[in-house]
Design an enzyme around this catalytic site. Structure first.
Site, PDB file in Angstrom:
ATOM      1  N   GLU A  83       0.844  -1.195   0.000  1.00  0.00           N
ATOM      2  CA  GLU A  83       0.000   0.000   0.000  1.00  0.00           C
ATOM      3  C   GLU A  83       0.876   1.240   0.000  1.00  0.00           C
ATOM      4  O   GLU A  83       0.388   2.354   0.165  1.00  0.00           O
ATOM      5  CB  GLU A  83      -0.949  -0.013   1.188  1.00  0.00           C
ATOM      6  CG  GLU A  83      -0.285  -0.164   2.545  1.00  0.00           C
ATOM      7  CD  GLU A  83      -1.285  -0.096   3.689  1.00  0.00           C
ATOM      8  OE1 GLU A  83      -1.929   0.943   3.832  1.00  0.00           O
ATOM      9  OE2 GLU A  83      -1.393  -1.082   4.434  1.00  0.00           O
ATOM     10  N   CYS A 115      -3.526  -3.472   4.450  1.00  0.00           N
ATOM     11  CA  CYS A 115      -2.635  -4.548   4.916  1.00  0.00           C
ATOM     12  C   CYS A 115      -3.028  -5.924   4.382  1.00  0.00           C
ATOM     13  O   CYS A 115      -2.311  -6.902   4.590  1.00  0.00           O
ATOM     14  CB  CYS A 115      -2.597  -4.596   6.440  1.00  0.00           C
ATOM     15  SG  CYS A 115      -1.908  -3.119   7.155  1.00  0.00           S
ATOM     16  N   HIS A 249      -2.890 -10.482  12.117  1.00  0.00           N
ATOM     17  CA  HIS A 249      -2.289  -9.242  11.617  1.00  0.00           C
ATOM     18  C   HIS A 249      -1.921  -8.404  12.844  1.00  0.00           C
ATOM     19  O   HIS A 249      -2.740  -8.244  13.752  1.00  0.00           O
ATOM     20  CB  HIS A 249      -3.289  -8.488  10.723  1.00  0.00           C
ATOM     21  CG  HIS A 249      -2.868  -7.078  10.453  1.00  0.00           C
ATOM     22  ND1 HIS A 249      -1.667  -6.779   9.844  1.00  0.00           N
ATOM     23  CD2 HIS A 249      -3.453  -5.879  10.731  1.00  0.00           C
ATOM     24  CE1 HIS A 249      -1.544  -5.468   9.740  1.00  0.00           C
ATOM     25  NE2 HIS A 249      -2.613  -4.900  10.277  1.00  0.00           N
TER      26      HIS A 249
HETATM   27  P1  HMG Z   1      -3.902   5.918  22.133  1.00  0.00           P
HETATM   28  O1  HMG Z   1      -5.277   6.409  22.050  1.00  0.00           O
HETATM   29  O2  HMG Z   1      -2.830   6.927  22.302  1.00  0.00           O
HETATM   30  O3  HMG Z   1      -3.733   4.848  23.256  1.00  0.00           O
HETATM   31  O4  HMG Z   1      -3.535   5.101  20.817  1.00  0.00           O
HETATM   32  P2  HMG Z   1      -4.760   4.385  24.409  1.00  0.00           P
HETATM   33  O5  HMG Z   1      -5.038   5.532  25.311  1.00  0.00           O
HETATM   34  O6  HMG Z   1      -5.912   3.631  23.815  1.00  0.00           O
HETATM   35  O7  HMG Z   1      -3.812   3.366  25.184  1.00  0.00           O
HETATM   36  C1  HMG Z   1      -3.367   2.197  24.548  1.00  0.00           C
HETATM   37  C2  HMG Z   1      -3.294   1.088  25.594  1.00  0.00           C
HETATM   38  O8  HMG Z   1      -2.247   1.442  26.526  1.00  0.00           O
HETATM   39  C3  HMG Z   1      -4.560   0.939  26.428  1.00  0.00           C
HETATM   40  O9  HMG Z   1      -4.709  -0.452  26.671  1.00  0.00           O
HETATM   41  C4  HMG Z   1      -4.221   1.664  27.722  1.00  0.00           C
HETATM   42  O10 HMG Z   1      -4.967   1.201  28.842  1.00  0.00           O
HETATM   43  C5  HMG Z   1      -2.754   1.317  27.857  1.00  0.00           C
HETATM   44  P3  HMG Z   1      -6.078  -1.210  26.255  1.00  0.00           P
HETATM   45  O11 HMG Z   1      -7.153  -0.553  27.024  1.00  0.00           O
HETATM   46  O12 HMG Z   1      -6.252  -0.978  24.771  1.00  0.00           O
HETATM   47  O13 HMG Z   1      -5.833  -2.635  26.621  1.00  0.00           O
HETATM   48  N1  HMG Z   1      -1.985   2.252  28.706  1.00  0.00           N
HETATM   49  C6  HMG Z   1      -1.048   1.844  29.576  1.00  0.00           C
HETATM   50  N2  HMG Z   1      -0.596   0.619  29.897  1.00  0.00           N
HETATM   51  C7  HMG Z   1       0.396   0.532  30.841  1.00  0.00           C
HETATM   52  N3  HMG Z   1       0.928   1.637  31.466  1.00  0.00           N
HETATM   53  C8  HMG Z   1       0.512   2.887  31.154  1.00  0.00           C
HETATM   54  C9  HMG Z   1      -0.527   3.022  30.175  1.00  0.00           C
HETATM   55  N4  HMG Z   1      -1.174   4.088  29.638  1.00  0.00           N
HETATM   56  C10 HMG Z   1      -2.062   3.596  28.736  1.00  0.00           C
HETATM   57  N5  HMG Z   1       1.051   3.943  31.777  1.00  0.00           N
HETATM   58  C11 HMG Z   1      -4.182   3.576  19.067  1.00  0.00           C
HETATM   59  C12 HMG Z   1      -3.873   3.743  20.559  1.00  0.00           C
HETATM   60  C13 HMG Z   1      -4.257   2.088  18.746  1.00  0.00           C
HETATM   61  C14 HMG Z   1      -5.529   4.228  18.769  1.00  0.00           C
HETATM   62  C15 HMG Z   1      -3.072   4.269  18.243  1.00  0.00           C
HETATM   63  O14 HMG Z   1      -1.822   3.681  18.505  1.00  0.00           O
HETATM   64  C16 HMG Z   1      -3.321   4.249  16.744  1.00  0.00           C
HETATM   65  O15 HMG Z   1      -4.091   5.040  16.212  1.00  0.00           O
HETATM   66  N6  HMG Z   1      -2.624   3.317  16.004  1.00  0.00           N
HETATM   67  C17 HMG Z   1      -2.767   3.213  14.548  1.00  0.00           C
HETATM   68  C18 HMG Z   1      -4.046   2.480  14.157  1.00  0.00           C
HETATM   69  C19 HMG Z   1      -3.972   0.982  14.390  1.00  0.00           C
HETATM   70  O16 HMG Z   1      -2.911   0.413  14.509  1.00  0.00           O
HETATM   71  N7  HMG Z   1      -5.156   0.333  14.396  1.00  0.00           N
HETATM   72  C20 HMG Z   1      -5.218  -1.105  14.581  1.00  0.00           C
HETATM   73  C21 HMG Z   1      -6.415  -1.751  13.882  1.00  0.00           C
HETATM   74  S1  HMG Z   1      -6.505  -1.295  12.143  1.00  0.00           S
HETATM   75  C22 HMG Z   1      -5.268  -2.273  11.406  1.00  0.00           C
HETATM   76  O17 HMG Z   1      -4.731  -3.146  11.988  1.00  0.00           O
HETATM   77  C23 HMG Z   1      -4.917  -1.912   9.978  1.00  0.00           C
HETATM   78  C24 HMG Z   1      -3.588  -1.189   9.813  1.00  0.00           C
HETATM   79  O18 HMG Z   1      -2.516  -2.087   9.953  1.00  0.00           O
HETATM   80  C25 HMG Z   1      -3.537  -0.490   8.446  1.00  0.00           C
HETATM   81  C26 HMG Z   1      -3.792  -1.297   7.190  1.00  0.00           C
HETATM   82  O19 HMG Z   1      -4.622  -2.180   7.115  1.00  0.00           O
HETATM   83  O20 HMG Z   1      -3.152  -0.931   6.176  1.00  0.00           O
HETATM   84  C27 HMG Z   1      -3.383  -0.091  10.858  1.00  0.00           C
END
Ligand code: HMG
Length: 413
Positions: A83, A115, A249
């Protein structure tokens, strides 16, 4: 009787530099535990513009062909799932075809759906071979991408870059896929996108996690129905437990954990078993440790490589556990935002341990260099057309600039 077609060899290519996620967390004023435990990521590969999608793909392909000891004259198809191509028209596969000097009498094309693009290529190759249309020819399927989000965005700690190349053929030495036994799930959603001209992906992060979970539930149930019908699994209890391992994935490692717990929940609901939250917390964690965690080490150290992420997990799993998995059935889940997805399965070959050793994955990781946050900012600030003046790594290729409208590459001797 299933056709014995599948992945015969794997080659891996990663950028020479990586950023430690603890360093990134400190620079962003975030607790390192959030990235390391909350997302499950420890390091991420950083590509400079010389390590573009083509050069990573060509290096991985060269290694896969060497691992399979395959005469390129026996190839009939080259597919690159990506991609993050380098041209809106000329496919990455075409550059790779030229760089490796592959035969002219073959199909050469790219496949794209976020992906899932690599899996689209893998399925096209597997079904082409299983149909008999390929005769005794093999296919080369490459997944190559550079995952970039904006600096200081929520997606920033989930970047990465790399390529996985797979030789696909009869009587594979790594994994024989259960041809025709899979479940697909697709929905028109706006969870992740990259408008033309932008290098950085845009994402509705939390929504994308939900889209992934909805997709894995439907795709897994589709696979389960087909696997029961074909007698690959017994119709009792938690069916997912009959798979020795499951590779998902992996945009970040915690996502694989969420997916696995969701798959178990589907099983519990389908079998009308009592959903005991406290009990499932313990059992689900134990099942994740056994069935999924062994595939996550490479993903935690390289990051999201988009099309290749599922296969990076598979490579890591085989590299660490192939000797104990010979003859075992494993599950594979591919997700591409937008979205489409597929859950499928395969059986690990008895000789997988020796074959994956030829990919020399530990050596590739050891050759990498950790960079500082300032060096990371400097590399991310380089235009796509301005590679650093460096030689390619052993066995590798480098983009060196555009001359006379043509992208120029050099190969390591
Ligand atoms: P965010 O909003 O900054 O993070 O970004 P958050 O507040 O949701 O925290 C993440 C986790 O850390 C949470 O755990 C928190 O509790 C924990 P969960 O509730 O999810 O189990 N946390 C802590 N843990 C320990 N100590 C601490 C602490 N603080 C918080 N102190 C987000 C998270 C995934 C939204 C961001 O990283 C993002 O936007 N990533 C990119 C999108 C992505 O990867 N999406 C995945 C699904 S889509 C996909 O897989 C397709 C893709 O590969 C693209 C394609 O297909 O081409 C992306």
């Amino acid at each position: 009787m299933l056709a014995r077609v599948g992945i015969d060899a794997i080659g891996v290519a990663v950028p020479r530099r990586y950023l430690d996620l603890g360093d990134l967390a400190i620079a962003r004023g975030v607790a390192p535990e959030k990235y390391i435990y909350g997302l499950g990521v420890r390091e991420m590969a950083i590509a400079d513009p010389g390590e573009d999608t083509v050069s990573l793909a060509a290096a991985a392909a060269r290694r896969a062909l060497a691992a399979a000891d395959l005469d390129p004259a026996r190839l009939g198809m080259l597919v690159v799932g990506t991609e993050t191509g380098v041209d809106h028209s000329k496919p990455v596969a075409s550059f790779v075809h030229g760089l490796l000097g592959l035969p002219r009498a073959m199909r050469v094309f790219d496949t794209q759906h976020a992906c899932y693009g690599g899996t689209a290529g893998l399925m096209a190759a597997v079904e082409w071979i299983a149909s008999g249309a390929a005769g005794d020819r093999s296919a080369l399927v490459i997944c190559s991408d550079i995952a970039r989000y904006g600096i200081d965005t929520a997606g920033e700690p989930t970047q990465g870059a790399g390529a996985i190349a797979m030789v696909v053929g009869w009587e594979p030495a790594l994994v024989a896929l259960d041809v025709g036994v899979s479940g697909a799930a697709s929905t028109h959603v706006h969870d992740f996108w990259r408008p033309l001209g932008l290098r950085e992906a845009q994402v509705d992060g939390h929504y994308s996690v939900q889209c992934y979970l909805d997709a894995v539930a439907m795709a897994y149930r589709g696979w389960k129905a087909a696997a029961i019908e074909r007698g690959l699994v017994a119709d009792r209890g938690l069916i997912s437990q009959q798979l020795a391992r499951i590779c998902y994935h992996v945009p970040f490692c915690k996502m694989a954990r969420k997916a696995h717990l969701h798959v178990r929940r589907c099983d519990l609901e389908d079998a009308a078993l009592l959903w005991d939250v406290a009990l499932e917390e313990t059992r689900g964690a134990a099942s994740f440790r056994e069935q999924v965690d062994p595939s996550l080490e490479l993903c935690a150290r390289i990051g999201n490589i988009y099309t290749g992420s599922l296969y990076l997990g598979l490579a890591g799993l085989l590299d660490s556990q192939a000797s104990e998995l010979g003859g075992a059935r494993i599950g594979l889940f591919s997700y591409g935002s937008g979205c489409t997805s597929e859950f499928f399965s395969g059986v690990v070959a008895a000789k997988a341990s020796a074959r994956i050793a030829a990919a020399m994955i530990p050596e590739l990781l050891l050759a990498r260099e950790r960079i500082t946050i300032d060096e990371y900012h400097q590399i991310m600030g380089l235009p796509a057309s301005a590679p650093l003046a460096e030689q390619p790594p052993p066995g590798g290729f480098r983009f060196i600039g555009v001359s006379d409208h043509r992208r120029q590459y050099i190969a390591a001797r």
